[in-house]
Design a protein around this motif. Structure first.
Motif, PDB file in Angstrom:
ATOM      1  N   ARG A  11       0.848  -1.200   0.000  1.00  0.00           N
ATOM      2  CA  ARG A  11       0.000   0.000   0.000  1.00  0.00           C
ATOM      3  C   ARG A  11       0.877   1.242   0.000  1.00  0.00           C
ATOM      4  N   SER A  12       0.321   2.323  -0.448  1.00  0.00           N
ATOM      5  CA  SER A  12       1.112   3.548  -0.543  1.00  0.00           C
ATOM      6  C   SER A  12       0.225   4.754  -0.301  1.00  0.00           C
ATOM      7  N   ALA A 158      -2.514  -6.070   6.880  1.00  0.00           N
ATOM      8  CA  ALA A 158      -3.210  -5.614   5.682  1.00  0.00           C
ATOM      9  C   ALA A 158      -2.266  -4.946   4.695  1.00  0.00           C
ATOM     10  N   CYS A 159      -1.223  -4.310   5.204  1.00  0.00           N
ATOM     11  CA  CYS A 159      -0.253  -3.649   4.331  1.00  0.00           C
ATOM     12  C   CYS A 159       0.710  -4.636   3.694  1.00  0.00           C
ATOM     13  N   SER A 163      -3.038 -10.923  -1.755  1.00  0.00           N
ATOM     14  CA  SER A 163      -2.983 -11.797  -2.919  1.00  0.00           C
ATOM     15  C   SER A 163      -2.402 -11.112  -4.152  1.00  0.00           C
ATOM     16  N   GLY A 164      -2.366  -9.791  -4.177  1.00  0.00           N
ATOM     17  CA  GLY A 164      -1.854  -9.074  -5.333  1.00  0.00           C
ATOM     18  C   GLY A 164      -0.339  -9.107  -5.418  1.00  0.00           C
ATOM     19  N   ASP A 165       0.174  -8.838  -6.607  1.00  0.00           N
ATOM     20  CA  ASP A 165       1.623  -8.865  -6.818  1.00  0.00           C
ATOM     21  C   ASP A 165       2.354  -7.806  -6.004  1.00  0.00           C
ATOM     22  N   GLN A 166       1.637  -6.736  -5.622  1.00  0.00           N
ATOM     23  CA  GLN A 166       2.299  -5.645  -4.905  1.00  0.00           C
ATOM     24  C   GLN A 166       2.605  -6.011  -3.450  1.00  0.00           C
ATOM     25  N   TYR A 167       2.001  -7.088  -2.940  1.00  0.00           N
ATOM     26  CA  TYR A 167       2.206  -7.450  -1.539  1.00  0.00           C
ATOM     27  C   TYR A 167       3.435  -8.354  -1.406  1.00  0.00           C
TER      28      TYR A 167
END
Length: 237
Positions: A11-12, A158-159, A163-167
């Motif tokens: 997250r950003s 949560a950060c 499941s997304g590639d950004q995590y």
């Protein structure tokens, strides 16, 4: 500068917004004023961070075990009794971590994994610590090694886990706490290493005695509390 982004895990947020969060959270006078206001909602600084319990740097007395209360996590009676039972093991971990060692330096030299595994391993044993999960444990331990041990709760999860590639940490119901805490330490250190300028800016918005890990946690708390935040811990809380 106004368009610069700071990232916490997957997250950003715009840096200017993060600066506002940090200034608000670490405003001790505003927090004291909010404590006496009819509908005031003070943040935990400086009460959690500077709480005096009378214990040494490698000691955890009963006051230390109740520190999570100041971050809105209340250990119940059975949790405190279970924490007392593993107090020698937790103090042994503290003895193995030099007070001045930062998480980033520990990751760079490869000495971070063992202490994090030992803490998490207490939650993975054949006799689980009833009422104690990663949130309570890390809110206790962080105060003793604020440069090394990251805070943890559902907002941090949560950060960093999704499941997304950004995590950086993927969901896995089979993962142990020992494994998770090591992955979390790796991911937090990487965020700090890869974004030196934003974190330096945010550190400048906090008091001098506040650690990078505490500042990161405040940003993570805000990001993880947002709409759509995943609020399930990898194991019991």
């Amino acid at each position: 500068m106004s368009g610069q982004i700071v990232r916490v895990g997957g997250r950003s947020v715009v840096l200017d917004q993060a600066k506002q969060w940090i200034r608000q959270y670490f405003d001790a006078e505003a927090n004291r004023a909010a404590a006496v206001a009819a509908k005031g909602r003070p943040y935990a600084f400086p009460v959690y961070d500077r709480m005096e319990t009378g214990s040494g740097p490698n000691e955890l007395n009963d006051g230390d075990l109740l520190a999570p209360v100041l971050l809105n996590v209340t250990p119940k009676l059975h949790a405190v009794l279970n924490l007392q039972a593993v107090r020698p093991a937790l103090e042994a971990v503290l003895e193995a971590i030099p007070p001045g060692l930062t998480l980033r330096d520990a990751v760079a030299s490869g000495v971070h994994a063992e202490p994090l595994r030992r803490i998490g391993g207490l939650l993975d044993g054949p006799a689980p610590l009833r009422g104690v999960g990663g949130t309570i444990l890390m809110k206790i331990m962080h105060r003793k090694r604020p440069l090394f041990l990251p805070l943890y709760d559902t907002q941090v999860y949560a950060c960093y886990c999704g499941s997304g590639d950004q995590y950086p940490i993927k969901k896995s119901p089979q993962r142990t706490w020992a494994q998770f805490f090591q992955l979390l330490g790796d991911a937090v250190a990487r965020d700090l290493d890869e974004q030196p300028d934003p974190w330096k800016t945010l550190m400048g918005c906090a008091p001098d005695d506040v650690s990078e890990l505490r500042v990161l946690d405040v940003v993570a708390w805000n990001l993880g509390s947002g709409t759509g935040a995943h609020t399930t811990e990898p194991l019991s809380s």
